[in-house]
Design a protein around this motif. Structure first.
Motif, mmCIF file in Angstrom:
data_model
loop_
_atom_site.group_PDB
_atom_site.id
_atom_site.type_symbol
_atom_site.label_atom_id
_atom_site.label_comp_id
_atom_site.label_asym_id
_atom_site.label_seq_id
_atom_site.Cartn_x
_atom_site.Cartn_y
_atom_site.Cartn_z
ATOM 1 N N UNK A 55 0.872 -1.170 0.000
ATOM 2 C CA UNK A 55 0.000 0.000 0.000
ATOM 3 C C UNK A 55 0.907 1.218 0.000
ATOM 4 N N UNK A 56 0.585 2.185 -0.854
ATOM 5 C CA UNK A 56 1.357 3.421 -0.938
ATOM 6 C C UNK A 56 0.400 4.590 -0.706
ATOM 7 N N UNK A 57 0.605 5.287 0.398
ATOM 8 C CA UNK A 57 -0.177 6.476 0.709
ATOM 9 C C UNK A 57 0.326 7.611 -0.190
ATOM 10 N N UNK A 58 -0.514 8.087 -1.096
ATOM 11 C CA UNK A 58 -0.081 9.084 -2.079
ATOM 12 C C UNK A 58 0.219 10.433 -1.440
ATOM 13 N N UNK A 59 -0.383 10.721 -0.299
ATOM 14 C CA UNK A 59 -0.081 11.981 0.384
ATOM 15 C C UNK A 59 1.323 11.957 0.981
#
Length: 105
Positions: A55-59
C-alpha cells in the motif's frame, strides 16, 4: 503475508525482489480507497504464497505517485518481475482482481 506499507525508501527494492507485486495507491481521506482496502487485505491472504501486496499512501509518497502517473485513487497496479503488468483505477469486485492475478501467475 501481511500487506506492507511501502515508502520511497523501500518501494524499488520490494518491487525488484518479489516476482509478483500488487500495489494499492491510496489516501486516508479517499472513500473509494476505504472500499478497496478490505479487498486488498483479502487478496494478500488468498495469494500469500505467490503475491506481495503493498500500500502506498499518495499523500506521504507523492514522488512515487508522480512516477507512476497516479492521477486518481484508488489505483491498483500489478508488477510482474519488476515491470508493470496492468493497472486499474477505481473500485472493482474482488473477483476482478483475482482473475488478473491468476492470469499473471
Amino acid at each position: 503475508m501481511a500487506v506492507i506499507h511501502a515508502t520511497k525508501e523501500n518501494f524499488d527494492q520490494l518491487i525488484s525482489e518479489n516476482p509478483l507485486v500488487l500495489v494499492d495507491f491510496w489516501a486516508s481521506w479517499c472513500g473509494p480507497c476505504r472500499m478497496v482496502a478490505p479487498i486488498v487485505e483479502e487478496l494478500a491472504k488468498t495469494f500469500e504464497e505467490n503475491l506481495t501486496v503493498l500500500k502506498v499512501d499518495v499523500d506521504e509518497n507523492q514522488e512515487l505517485a508522480r512516477r507512476y502517473g497516479i492521477m486518481n485513487i484508488p489505483t491498483v497496479i500489478l508488477f510482474k518481475d519488476g515491470e508493470k503488468s496492468w493497472s486499474e483505477i477505481g473500485v472493482k469486485p474482488q473477483k476482478f482482481y483475482e482473475e488478473q492475478i491468476r492470469q499473471s501467475l
